[in-house]
Write a protein that holds these residues in place. Sequence first.
Motif, mmCIF file in Angstrom:
data_model
loop_
_atom_site.group_PDB
_atom_site.id
_atom_site.type_symbol
_atom_site.label_atom_id
_atom_site.label_comp_id
_atom_site.label_asym_id
_atom_site.label_seq_id
_atom_site.Cartn_x
_atom_site.Cartn_y
_atom_site.Cartn_z
ATOM 1 N N TYR A 263 0.812 14.181 1.859
ATOM 2 C CA TYR A 263 1.909 13.265 1.494
ATOM 3 C C TYR A 263 3.006 13.282 2.556
ATOM 4 O O TYR A 263 3.528 12.241 2.960
ATOM 5 C CB TYR A 263 2.484 13.656 0.133
ATOM 6 C CG TYR A 263 1.552 13.352 -1.014
ATOM 7 C CD1 TYR A 263 1.477 12.075 -1.562
ATOM 8 C CD2 TYR A 263 0.722 14.337 -1.551
ATOM 9 C CE1 TYR A 263 0.622 11.785 -2.618
ATOM 10 C CE2 TYR A 263 -0.145 14.060 -2.599
ATOM 11 C CZ TYR A 263 -0.188 12.786 -3.123
ATOM 12 O OH TYR A 263 -1.054 12.511 -4.155
ATOM 13 N N GLY A 266 2.115 11.222 5.484
ATOM 14 C CA GLY A 266 1.854 9.812 5.207
ATOM 15 C C GLY A 266 0.385 9.464 5.133
ATOM 16 O O GLY A 266 0.011 8.286 5.063
ATOM 17 N N VAL A 268 -1.846 9.934 2.710
ATOM 18 C CA VAL A 268 -2.286 9.343 1.444
ATOM 19 C C VAL A 268 -1.963 7.851 1.432
ATOM 20 O O VAL A 268 -2.817 7.003 1.115
ATOM 21 C CB VAL A 268 -1.635 10.055 0.243
ATOM 22 C CG1 VAL A 268 -2.039 9.369 -1.060
ATOM 23 C CG2 VAL A 268 -2.022 11.526 0.210
ATOM 24 N N GLU A 269 -0.737 7.527 1.797
ATOM 25 C CA GLU A 269 -0.328 6.117 1.839
ATOM 26 C C GLU A 269 -1.186 5.327 2.831
ATOM 27 O O GLU A 269 -1.620 4.205 2.548
ATOM 28 C CB GLU A 269 1.147 6.029 2.232
ATOM 29 C CG GLU A 269 1.707 4.610 2.223
ATOM 30 C CD GLU A 269 3.176 4.563 2.605
ATOM 31 O OE1 GLU A 269 3.735 3.448 2.637
ATOM 32 O OE2 GLU A 269 3.759 5.631 2.872
ATOM 33 N N LYS A 270 -1.442 5.912 3.992
ATOM 34 C CA LYS A 270 -2.244 5.230 5.020
ATOM 35 C C LYS A 270 -3.673 5.000 4.535
ATOM 36 O O LYS A 270 -4.268 3.938 4.786
ATOM 37 C CB LYS A 270 -2.253 6.050 6.310
ATOM 38 C CG LYS A 270 -3.026 5.394 7.458
ATOM 39 C CD LYS A 270 -2.992 6.248 8.708
ATOM 40 C CE LYS A 270 -3.729 5.565 9.855
ATOM 41 N NZ LYS A 270 -5.151 5.311 9.546
ATOM 42 N N ILE A 272 -4.743 4.579 1.470
ATOM 43 C CA ILE A 272 -4.741 3.484 0.496
ATOM 44 C C ILE A 272 -4.576 2.140 1.205
ATOM 45 O O ILE A 272 -5.266 1.158 0.892
ATOM 46 C CB ILE A 272 -3.620 3.694 -0.542
ATOM 47 C CG1 ILE A 272 -3.915 4.953 -1.377
ATOM 48 C CG2 ILE A 272 -3.489 2.474 -1.450
ATOM 49 C CD1 ILE A 272 -2.783 5.368 -2.283
ATOM 50 N N GLN A 273 -3.683 2.090 2.194
ATOM 51 C CA GLN A 273 -3.469 0.851 2.950
ATOM 52 C C GLN A 273 -4.726 0.431 3.697
ATOM 53 O O GLN A 273 -5.068 -0.754 3.749
ATOM 54 C CB GLN A 273 -2.300 1.029 3.916
ATOM 55 C CG GLN A 273 -0.940 1.096 3.240
ATOM 56 C CD GLN A 273 0.185 1.393 4.228
ATOM 57 O OE1 GLN A 273 -0.058 1.752 5.383
ATOM 58 N NE2 GLN A 273 1.429 1.262 3.764
ATOM 59 N N GLN A 276 -7.026 -1.061 1.254
ATOM 60 C CA GLN A 276 -6.525 -2.368 0.837
ATOM 61 C C GLN A 276 -6.835 -3.437 1.882
ATOM 62 O O GLN A 276 -7.219 -4.562 1.547
ATOM 63 C CB GLN A 276 -5.005 -2.310 0.602
ATOM 64 C CG GLN A 276 -4.590 -1.786 -0.770
ATOM 65 C CD GLN A 276 -3.078 -1.810 -0.951
ATOM 66 O OE1 GLN A 276 -2.347 -1.204 -0.166
ATOM 67 N NE2 GLN A 276 -2.623 -2.512 -1.971
ATOM 68 N N VAL A 304 -3.313 4.500 -7.619
ATOM 69 C CA VAL A 304 -1.869 4.508 -7.853
ATOM 70 C C VAL A 304 -1.629 3.982 -9.265
ATOM 71 O O VAL A 304 -2.028 2.857 -9.591
ATOM 72 C CB VAL A 304 -1.091 3.633 -6.837
ATOM 73 C CG1 VAL A 304 0.411 3.706 -7.121
ATOM 74 C CG2 VAL A 304 -1.371 4.086 -5.401
ATOM 75 N N THR A 310 0.809 8.369 -7.375
ATOM 76 C CA THR A 310 -0.588 8.437 -6.956
ATOM 77 C C THR A 310 -1.362 9.423 -7.826
ATOM 78 O O THR A 310 -0.791 10.344 -8.405
ATOM 79 C CB THR A 310 -0.698 8.880 -5.489
ATOM 80 O OG1 THR A 310 -0.012 10.120 -5.322
ATOM 81 C CG2 THR A 310 -0.120 7.834 -4.549
ATOM 82 N N ALA A 314 -6.454 9.871 -5.152
ATOM 83 C CA ALA A 314 -5.893 9.279 -3.931
ATOM 84 C C ALA A 314 -5.749 10.318 -2.828
ATOM 85 O O ALA A 314 -6.114 10.080 -1.666
ATOM 86 C CB ALA A 314 -4.540 8.642 -4.230
ATOM 87 N N SER A 315 -5.225 11.488 -3.181
ATOM 88 C CA SER A 315 -5.077 12.533 -2.164
ATOM 89 C C SER A 315 -6.434 13.085 -1.744
ATOM 90 O O SER A 315 -6.626 13.466 -0.582
ATOM 91 C CB SER A 315 -4.170 13.663 -2.667
ATOM 92 O OG SER A 315 -4.649 14.214 -3.877
#
Length: 555
Positions: A263, A266, A268-270, A272-273, A276, A304, A310, A314-315
Motif C-alpha cells: 500500500y 502504491g 495495490v492501486e497500480k 487494480i488500475q 481496469q 474494492v 480494498t 486486492a493486496s
Amino acid sequence: MKDQIKELVLNAAKSAFENGSLTSGQVPDMEVEEPKHQAQGDLSTNFAMVSAGVQKMPPRKIAEAVVSQLEPLSFIEKVEIAGPGFINFFLSASAWQPVVEEVLGRDRDYGRSDMGREKKVQVEFVSANPTGPLHVGHGRGAAVGDSVGNILSFAGFDVQKEYYINDSGRQIRTLGTSVWLRLKEKAGKSLEYPEDCYQGVYIKDLADKILEREGEDFPDQDDEEGIQICARFAAGEILAGIRQDLEDFGVGFDQWFSEQSLYDSGRVEKAIQDLQTRDLVYEKEGALWFRSTNFGDEKDRVVVRNNGLTTYFASDIAYHMEKFERGFHRVIDVWGADHHGYIKRLEASVVASGYKSEQFDVILVQLVNLLRGGKPVQMSTRAGEFVTLKDIVDEVGRDAARFMFLSRSYDSGLDFDLEVAKQKNSDNPVYYVQYVHARITGILLKAKDQGLIPEIDFNRGMDLSRLEEAEEIKLIKILAGFREQVEKSAETLHPHVIFTYLSTLASAFHGYYNRHKVITDDPSLSLARLSLVLAVKKVIRNGLGLLGVTAPERM
C-alpha cells in the motif's frame, strides 16, 4: 543404473530396426522401474508394451526382437521376458558395488540433481497474521514449506524462502482493539469485551507490557489513538515472537515481506488500475470487481468494496504480480487447508497478469490432531487456549517435531502423539532413523580404536567385491535410489517422500546389522563393510538435512 538399462534397450531397438525385425519409427516414452517382486529381477522395462501401437505387433514379439539384440554386459546375469512383454533384468552384485564408492566420493553432494537448471522458485510459507503465537498447524506448514525449499534447492532450483507479513487491515485493528480493551480493564475501567476480539492470555500479557511502557495515564487517552498504538506495539511483539519460534524450529527466511509495503508503494492501486485498463476490473453496486470468471473461477471477486476499502484479495493480486516481477519462474504458496476456496481466484489473477497457471502452485496443509498417549489434547478456541508451536518444540524437541510433521503427506490429516515423539525406541520415527547415524558413528570409532584403519576414509584400497550378501546388495540398491527420490519429491512437492525413503533405508540397515557383523576377523571384508555403512551414514545425514533434522553422532 536405470539410465544404463534404458540406453541398452534403445540401442537394441535400433539394431532391431536395422535388421528388419522391427519397423523403424518414433520410439515412445518407456519406463525402467524396479519390479514389485524380487523374483522378477532388479529392473524391468515396459518398452514392448508402449511400442505395440507403432510396431503393429504383439508386445511379446517386440520384446523378443529387442532381447535378441541386447549387448552382453558383465553386470547383467540374465534377461527374461515376462507376462505380456515386460523385459526383466537380473543384475550381478558388481552392478551395484560401485555405488558405495560414488556415495563416499560425492559425500554431501550425493543425491543432488540438476533437474531445476537454476530456475528461480519462490516458496512462501507460514505467513501467519501477527495477531497471535504460532500454533501446531503453523508448525506443520513451516516444516513442509522449509523442507520443500530445501529439496528444490538440492534438486538444482534457485530457491528463495519468504514470509508474507499480514500487517495491514481489519485483523491488525482487531488486535489493537483487543489489547486496548484488556489494558483498560487492568486500569479498572468497566467495559464489555466483545467475542470477536482475540481471547488468548497473550493479549493480557501484551496489555501488561504496553501499560508498563506507556505509563498509568495511557488508558485515559483517545480510544482511536490508543488502539493504533496498541496495534503497532502488539503486532511488533508478536512478530518478534514468531521469528524466534521459527528460528528455534530451524526455519529461516530469505525475505520477510510486509503487506503494508504494497500500500505504501502504491502497488495495490497500480495493480487494480492495470486490470481496469484491460477491462478485467469493472464497477458494480459501487464496488470494483475482478473478472475472475474469465479465467475459470466460479464467480467474479470484489477488489474494492463499496466503502472504498480494498479487500485482502486486492493486496494478494499486487503481491503475486510483484513476485513474478522479481524474476521468479515459479511461485509456491503453502496454505492451511481452509483456504482451498481461495486458490482459483488467485490463480485467475496470476493468469490475468500474463503468466501461466502452471507457474503458480498452492500446497494445502491439512489439520493436525494432537494426541497424548492416543487421547486427543483438549483445546478451547473460544477461550483462546491452544497448543503453540513453542509448546511442541519445548516438549518433544525440534527434530522430533519436524520429523513427525513430515511423516505423512500434507494432503492427509496427521495424528501427532506427543508421547510417541518423546520415546527412545523404534516406535518413534525420528529416533529410528537418527539412531542409524549414531550407531554407525560408534561402529566406525570402534574400528579406528581397534587399529583396523588409521582413519575413517575409505576412498582408497577397498575391495567392494566383498559385498555380496543379499542384505548388502539391498542396502546398496536403496542408496542408489536416493537421487531419484529427491527428484520425485521435488517434482511432486511432497517432502514425505524423503521421510519414507529414510525410514526404508533405516529399516534395511537394522536388518543388515542384526544378521551380519561389520567388523570381522577378515580385514578386507571389514573394510568393505565399513565402507558400506559409512555410505549409509552419509545418505542418512543428507536426507535428514533436507527435512531440517539433525544427524546426531551419539544418542
